[in-house]
Design a protein around this motif. Structure first.
Motif, PDB file in Angstrom:
ATOM      1  N   ARG A  37      54.172  39.908  40.306  1.00 43.18           N
ATOM      2  CA  ARG A  37      54.209  38.621  39.599  1.00 43.18           C
ATOM      3  C   ARG A  37      53.500  38.720  38.257  1.00 43.18           C
ATOM      4  NH1 ARG A  37      51.485  34.753  43.663  1.00 43.18           N
ATOM      5  NH2 ARG A  37      51.867  33.175  42.046  1.00 43.18           N
ATOM      6  N   ILE A  38      52.373  39.430  38.222  1.00 39.90           N
ATOM      7  CA  ILE A  38      51.660  39.642  36.964  1.00 39.90           C
ATOM      8  C   ILE A  38      52.551  40.390  35.983  1.00 39.90           C
ATOM      9  CG2 ILE A  38      49.764  40.920  35.890  1.00 39.90           C
ATOM     10  CD1 ILE A  38      48.112  40.317  38.425  1.00 39.90           C
ATOM     11  N   LEU A  39      53.169  41.454  36.445  1.00 38.92           N
ATOM     12  CA  LEU A  39      54.030  42.255  35.578  1.00 38.92           C
ATOM     13  C   LEU A  39      55.214  41.439  35.071  1.00 38.92           C
ATOM     14  CD1 LEU A  39      54.621  44.980  34.306  1.00 38.92           C
ATOM     15  CD2 LEU A  39      55.743  45.668  36.437  1.00 38.92           C
ATOM     16  N   GLU A  40      55.773  40.609  35.933  1.00 42.81           N
ATOM     17  CA  GLU A  40      56.894  39.770  35.522  1.00 42.81           C
ATOM     18  C   GLU A  40      56.489  38.828  34.387  1.00 42.81           C
ATOM     19  OE1 GLU A  40      60.240  36.907  37.573  1.00 42.81           O
ATOM     20  OE2 GLU A  40      58.167  36.684  38.214  1.00 42.81           O
ATOM     21  N   LEU A  44      58.161  38.847  30.657  1.00 38.37           N
ATOM     22  CA  LEU A  44      58.961  37.728  30.188  1.00 38.37           C
ATOM     23  C   LEU A  44      58.298  36.950  29.066  1.00 38.37           C
ATOM     24  CD1 LEU A  44      60.357  36.268  33.541  1.00 38.37           C
ATOM     25  CD2 LEU A  44      61.492  37.806  31.939  1.00 38.37           C
ATOM     26  N   ASP A  45      56.972  36.779  29.122  1.00 37.93           N
ATOM     27  CA  ASP A  45      56.279  35.890  28.179  1.00 37.93           C
ATOM     28  C   ASP A  45      55.335  36.603  27.226  1.00 37.93           C
ATOM     29  OD1 ASP A  45      57.566  33.707  29.330  1.00 37.93           O
ATOM     30  OD2 ASP A  45      56.019  33.488  30.857  1.00 37.93           O
ATOM     31  N   GLY A  46      55.230  37.920  27.322  1.00 45.71           N
ATOM     32  CA  GLY A  46      54.394  38.646  26.382  1.00 45.71           C
ATOM     33  C   GLY A  46      52.957  38.800  26.836  1.00 45.71           C
ATOM     34  N   PRO A  47      52.101  39.373  25.981  1.00 52.69           N
ATOM     35  CA  PRO A  47      50.729  39.713  26.345  1.00 52.69           C
ATOM     36  C   PRO A  47      49.909  38.496  26.787  1.00 52.69           C
ATOM     37  CG  PRO A  47      51.353  40.773  24.290  1.00 52.69           C
ATOM     38  CD  PRO A  47      52.440  39.802  24.610  1.00 52.69           C
ATOM     39  N   ASP A  48      48.923  38.781  27.647  1.00 51.68           N
ATOM     40  CA  ASP A  48      48.041  37.729  28.136  1.00 51.68           C
ATOM     41  C   ASP A  48      46.762  38.380  28.631  1.00 51.68           C
ATOM     42  OD1 ASP A  48      47.085  35.225  28.842  1.00 51.68           O
ATOM     43  OD2 ASP A  48      48.859  34.664  29.996  1.00 51.68           O
ATOM     44  N   THR A  49      45.790  37.530  28.947  1.00 49.91           N
ATOM     45  CA  THR A  49      44.507  37.975  29.479  1.00 49.91           C
ATOM     46  C   THR A  49      44.442  37.704  30.973  1.00 49.91           C
ATOM     47  OG1 THR A  49      43.449  35.839  29.115  1.00 49.91           O
ATOM     48  CG2 THR A  49      43.414  37.419  27.283  1.00 49.91           C
ATOM     49  N   ALA A  50      43.430  38.263  31.626  1.00 48.89           N
ATOM     50  CA  ALA A  50      43.227  37.995  33.049  1.00 48.89           C
ATOM     51  C   ALA A  50      42.987  36.511  33.279  1.00 48.89           C
ATOM     52  CB  ALA A  50      42.068  38.820  33.581  1.00 48.89           C
ATOM     53  N   GLY A  52      44.077  33.966  31.384  1.00 47.00           N
ATOM     54  CA  GLY A  52      45.335  33.248  31.204  1.00 47.00           C
ATOM     55  C   GLY A  52      46.285  33.443  32.370  1.00 47.00           C
ATOM     56  N   LEU A  53      46.394  34.673  32.835  1.00 50.01           N
ATOM     57  CA  LEU A  53      47.274  34.954  33.969  1.00 50.01           C
ATOM     58  C   LEU A  53      46.764  34.297  35.238  1.00 50.01           C
ATOM     59  CD1 LEU A  53      47.893  38.726  33.193  1.00 50.01           C
ATOM     60  CD2 LEU A  53      49.657  36.945  33.196  1.00 50.01           C
ATOM     61  N   GLY A  54      45.445  34.325  35.440  1.00 53.83           N
ATOM     62  CA  GLY A  54      44.871  33.701  36.623  1.00 53.83           C
ATOM     63  C   GLY A  54      45.159  32.217  36.671  1.00 53.83           C
ATOM     64  N   GLY A  55      45.064  31.541  35.511  1.00 51.06           N
ATOM     65  CA  GLY A  55      45.365  30.118  35.468  1.00 51.06           C
ATOM     66  C   GLY A  55      46.819  29.825  35.780  1.00 51.06           C
ATOM     67  N   ARG A  56      47.722  30.665  35.295  1.00 52.64           N
ATOM     68  CA  ARG A  56      49.154  30.444  35.532  1.00 52.64           C
ATOM     69  C   ARG A  56      49.545  30.747  36.965  1.00 52.64           C
ATOM     70  NH1 ARG A  56      51.716  34.033  30.892  1.00 52.64           N
ATOM     71  NH2 ARG A  56      53.692  33.130  31.633  1.00 52.64           N
ATOM     72  N   LEU A  57      48.845  31.685  37.583  1.00 51.16           N
ATOM     73  CA  LEU A  57      49.190  32.111  38.934  1.00 51.16           C
ATOM     74  C   LEU A  57      48.342  31.448  40.011  1.00 51.16           C
ATOM     75  CD1 LEU A  57      49.550  35.928  38.166  1.00 51.16           C
ATOM     76  CD2 LEU A  57      51.415  34.379  38.791  1.00 51.16           C
ATOM     77  N   GLY A  58      47.316  30.692  39.598  1.00 51.40           N
ATOM     78  CA  GLY A  58      46.431  30.066  40.568  1.00 51.40           C
ATOM     79  C   GLY A  58      45.579  31.077  41.303  1.00 51.40           C
ATOM     80  N   GLU A  59      45.179  32.146  40.606  1.00 51.71           N
ATOM     81  CA  GLU A  59      44.394  33.218  41.212  1.00 51.71           C
ATOM     82  C   GLU A  59      43.056  33.361  40.504  1.00 51.71           C
ATOM     83  OE1 GLU A  59      45.090  35.055  43.813  1.00 51.71           O
ATOM     84  OE2 GLU A  59      47.190  34.459  44.173  1.00 51.71           O
ATOM     85  N   ASN A  60      42.080  33.930  41.203  1.00 55.01           N
ATOM     86  CA  ASN A  60      40.771  34.203  40.636  1.00 55.01           C
ATOM     87  C   ASN A  60      40.892  35.249  39.527  1.00 55.01           C
ATOM     88  OD1 ASN A  60      38.227  36.166  40.766  1.00 55.01           O
ATOM     89  ND2 ASN A  60      37.555  34.113  41.328  1.00 55.01           N
ATOM     90  N   GLY A  62      38.809  37.501  38.512  1.00 56.78           N
ATOM     91  CA  GLY A  62      38.374  38.822  38.941  1.00 56.78           C
ATOM     92  C   GLY A  62      39.454  39.560  39.718  1.00 56.78           C
ATOM     93  N   THR A  63      40.167  38.825  40.570  1.00 54.84           N
ATOM     94  CA  THR A  63      41.262  39.439  41.331  1.00 54.84           C
ATOM     95  C   THR A  63      42.364  39.907  40.401  1.00 54.84           C
ATOM     96  OG1 THR A  63      40.797  38.035  43.248  1.00 54.84           O
ATOM     97  CG2 THR A  63      42.987  39.034  43.130  1.00 54.84           C
ATOM     98  N   VAL A  64      42.721  39.060  39.444  1.00 52.78           N
ATOM     99  CA  VAL A  64      43.768  39.424  38.489  1.00 52.78           C
ATOM    100  C   VAL A  64      43.337  40.635  37.665  1.00 52.78           C
ATOM    101  CG1 VAL A  64      45.082  38.644  36.477  1.00 52.78           C
ATOM    102  CG2 VAL A  64      44.708  37.092  38.400  1.00 52.78           C
ATOM    103  N   SER A  65      42.078  40.685  37.248  1.00 53.06           N
ATOM    104  CA  SER A  65      41.574  41.821  36.474  1.00 53.06           C
ATOM    105  C   SER A  65      41.716  43.122  37.245  1.00 53.06           C
ATOM    106  CB  SER A  65      40.100  41.595  36.104  1.00 53.06           C
ATOM    107  OG  SER A  65      39.949  40.521  35.213  1.00 53.06           O
ATOM    108  N   TRP A  66      41.409  43.072  38.539  1.00 49.93           N
ATOM    109  CA  TRP A  66      41.529  44.283  39.365  1.00 49.93           C
ATOM    110  C   TRP A  66      42.967  44.760  39.414  1.00 49.93           C
ATOM    111  CZ3 TRP A  66      44.038  46.097  43.675  1.00 49.93           C
ATOM    112  CH2 TRP A  66      43.499  47.262  44.257  1.00 49.93           C
ATOM    113  N   HIS A  67      43.902  43.842  39.583  1.00 47.22           N
ATOM    114  CA  HIS A  67      45.309  44.231  39.645  1.00 47.22           C
ATOM    115  C   HIS A  67      45.820  44.696  38.288  1.00 47.22           C
ATOM    116  CE1 HIS A  67      46.206  43.267  43.802  1.00 47.22           C
ATOM    117  NE2 HIS A  67      45.589  42.103  43.674  1.00 47.22           N
ATOM    118  N   LEU A  68      45.315  44.113  37.197  1.00 44.11           N
ATOM    119  CA  LEU A  68      45.688  44.576  35.863  1.00 44.11           C
ATOM    120  C   LEU A  68      45.267  46.030  35.657  1.00 44.11           C
ATOM    121  CD1 LEU A  68      44.791  41.418  33.756  1.00 44.11           C
ATOM    122  CD2 LEU A  68      47.073  42.438  33.924  1.00 44.11           C
ATOM    123  N   ARG A  69      44.065  46.350  36.056  1.00 50.77           N
ATOM    124  CA  ARG A  69      43.600  47.734  35.920  1.00 50.77           C
ATOM    125  C   ARG A  69      44.431  48.677  36.775  1.00 50.77           C
ATOM    126  NH1 ARG A  69      38.557  45.020  36.079  1.00 50.77           N
ATOM    127  NH2 ARG A  69      38.256  45.589  38.274  1.00 50.77           N
TER     128      ARG A  69
END
Length: 208
Positions: A37-40, A44-50, A52-60, A62-69
């Motif tokens: 979902r993060i990759l999608e 589709l929408d271009g670059p973002d931060t952990a 920004g992505l966390g807010g859009r996905l309803g996720e913490n 820190g969790t998003v940062s781990w998956h980004l890495r």
């Protein structure tokens, strides 16, 4: 089965992204619902931060940062240098088309689970994109330009099916190249377009 992105393995013609053949390691690195979902979103929408992505996905965050890495370690995304800070990094999808040969992994017990997750999530993403299109408010011009079409009266050999898919991909590549040339000339770029192609054999009643 194709998708996008990851590090390139060969150049592509007509402005198409390079292609990478996914192996067992890259499959296991991507096959997670949240990572896909993060990759999608980055694709589709271009670059973002952990954040920004966390807010859009309803996720913490820190969790998003781990998956980004994790995605970066497997070459699916990269940091956008020259933007952000050490505390707020920007990430973008690597522009490449991933090619996955599912027959290589179906009989491998070490990758069968990852393959199942990957295929399920990919189909869900495609389904939800269609649902979004059908429920969004578009004017008549764009509503009439889109299509959801199924042909069910073909009988082809495997070689003919492969040739059909290759020819359709060439059509998409030709239109992509034309749109990129027009964009470079300063012509309005229009709307972002999704093209989904699903073509596969169907077992007849007596074979099921």
């Amino acid at each position: 089965m194709t998708d996008t992105p990851g590090p390139p393995s060969r150049p592509a013609a007509s402005g198409a992204p390079p292609t990478r053949q996914m192996d067992a390691r890259s499959l296991r690195g991507l096959a997670h619902p949240l990572r896909m979902r993060i990759l999608e979103l980055l694709r589709l929408d271009g670059p973002d931060t952990a954040t920004g992505l966390g807010g859009r996905l309803g996720e913490n965050t820190g969790t998003v940062s781990w998956h980004l890495r994790h995605l970066a370690a497997h070459g699916f995304i990269e940091e956008e240098t020259g933007r952000g800070t050490r505390r707020e990094r920007w990430w973008r999808a690597v522009r490449v088309s991933n090619n996955l040969n599912t027959t290589e992994f179906r009989d491998d017990p070490d990758t069968r689970g990852a393959l199942s997750v990957y295929v399920h999530e990919l189909v869900q993403q495609q389904f939800h994109r269609v649902v979004d299109y059908l429920t969004e408010d578009w004017d008549a011009e764009w509503r009439n330009a889109g299509t959801l079409t199924q042909w069910h009266d073909l009988r082809l050999s495997s070689a003919q099916l492969a040739a059909l898919n290759a020819e359709l991909a060439e059509v998409v590549d030709r239109h992509r190249a034309a749109a990129q040339r027009a964009s470079g000339a300063g012509t309005p770029e229009g709307q972002p377009i999704l093209v989904q192609l699903q073509s596969f054999p169907r077992k007849e009643r007596g074979e099921r």
